[in-house]
Write a protein that holds these residues in place. Structure first.
Motif, mmCIF file in Angstrom:
data_model
loop_
_atom_site.group_PDB
_atom_site.id
_atom_site.type_symbol
_atom_site.label_atom_id
_atom_site.label_comp_id
_atom_site.label_asym_id
_atom_site.label_seq_id
_atom_site.Cartn_x
_atom_site.Cartn_y
_atom_site.Cartn_z
ATOM 1 N N UNK A 110 48.276 26.327 21.624
ATOM 2 C CA UNK A 110 47.072 27.084 21.999
ATOM 3 C C UNK A 110 46.410 26.462 23.225
ATOM 4 N N UNK A 111 46.311 25.132 23.248
ATOM 5 C CA UNK A 111 45.703 24.440 24.393
ATOM 6 C C UNK A 111 46.502 24.693 25.670
ATOM 7 N N UNK A 112 47.835 24.576 25.583
ATOM 8 C CA UNK A 112 48.674 24.795 26.764
ATOM 9 C C UNK A 112 48.589 26.245 27.232
ATOM 10 N N UNK A 116 47.280 27.342 30.869
ATOM 11 C CA UNK A 116 48.051 28.229 31.750
ATOM 12 C C UNK A 116 47.237 29.444 32.162
ATOM 13 N N UNK A 117 46.477 30.009 31.217
ATOM 14 C CA UNK A 117 45.656 31.167 31.526
ATOM 15 C C UNK A 117 44.602 30.807 32.553
ATOM 16 N N UNK A 118 43.945 29.664 32.402
ATOM 17 C CA UNK A 118 42.925 29.236 33.360
ATOM 18 C C UNK A 118 43.543 28.994 34.739
ATOM 19 N N UNK A 119 44.709 28.375 34.771
ATOM 20 C CA UNK A 119 45.383 28.129 36.051
ATOM 21 C C UNK A 119 45.768 29.451 36.710
ATOM 22 N N UNK A 123 44.473 30.872 40.313
ATOM 23 C CA UNK A 123 45.380 31.318 41.374
ATOM 24 C C UNK A 123 45.131 32.770 41.750
ATOM 25 N N UNK A 124 44.860 33.607 40.762
ATOM 26 C CA UNK A 124 44.587 35.011 41.041
ATOM 27 C C UNK A 124 43.292 35.163 41.830
ATOM 28 N N UNK A 125 42.252 34.426 41.435
ATOM 29 C CA UNK A 125 40.973 34.494 42.165
ATOM 30 C C UNK A 125 41.152 34.038 43.608
ATOM 31 N N UNK A 126 41.922 32.964 43.822
ATOM 32 C CA UNK A 126 42.185 32.473 45.170
ATOM 33 C C UNK A 126 42.957 33.521 45.991
ATOM 34 N N UNK A 127 43.938 34.147 45.366
ATOM 35 C CA UNK A 127 44.706 35.199 46.041
ATOM 36 C C UNK A 127 43.801 36.363 46.440
#
Length: 160
Positions: A110-112, A116-119, A123-127
């Motif tokens: 669950x933590x991983x 991954x979702x936060x990462x 990345x999506x926000x930066x894109x």
């Protein structure tokens, strides 16, 4: 073998007919019947030897399965009460440890997944920020020669 049997390892009309039919249907059957006619009388000793060998093999398997049943199944008793009680307690302790490890694995998964979702979200926000910068409409002021981006609501198709 019974000497009065219809199909016996000898040159009888029945065995010859079966051999001929065997060759006509599928040639290995004809050869098998020919071999039976010629060497069939030796089958008794051969069967006895094969049975003795397979009995020895399966007796070893039976001993192995008895050991596996005794150690693999918690309900099998050895006859030593103290040892059986200790073994049951140890198996319970190991099952509890397994359950704790499974819970920890679930928590880590669950933590991983959240990491991954936060990462991915970052990345999506930066894109999207880079995309909005490069697709923003520009306006060149002819008097000064500077280029400015048009701001405000409706400057990008995705903002509407």
């Amino acid at each position: 073998m019974n000497a009065s049997a219809l199909i016996r390892p000898a040159w009888t009309p029945a065995t010859i007919a079966l051999m001929v039919v065997g060759f006509m249907v599928f040639w290995p059957l004809g050869f098998a019947m020919l071999a039976y006619i010629i060497w069939g009388d030796r089958l008794d000793g051969f069967k006895r030897d094969v049975n003795r060998a397979t009995d020895g093999i399966f007796a070893g398997c039976r001993r192995g399965s008895d050991k596996a049943a005794r150690w693999g199944n918690g309900s099998a008793r050895t006859g030593n009460v103290a040892f059986d009680d200790w073994r049951e307690k140890e198996l319970e302790r190991l099952n509890e440890e397994r359950r704790k490890l499974d819970e920890m694995l679930t928590q880590f998964d669950e933590y991983a997944r959240e990491l991954r979702r936060a990462k991915d979200q970052d990345e999506f926000d930066r894109f999207m920020a880079n995309r909005n910068k490069s697709t923003a409409p520009t306006k060149t002021d002819p008097s000064t020669g500077t280029t400015t981006t048009k701001g405000g609501k409706g400057s990008n198709l995705l903002d509407d």
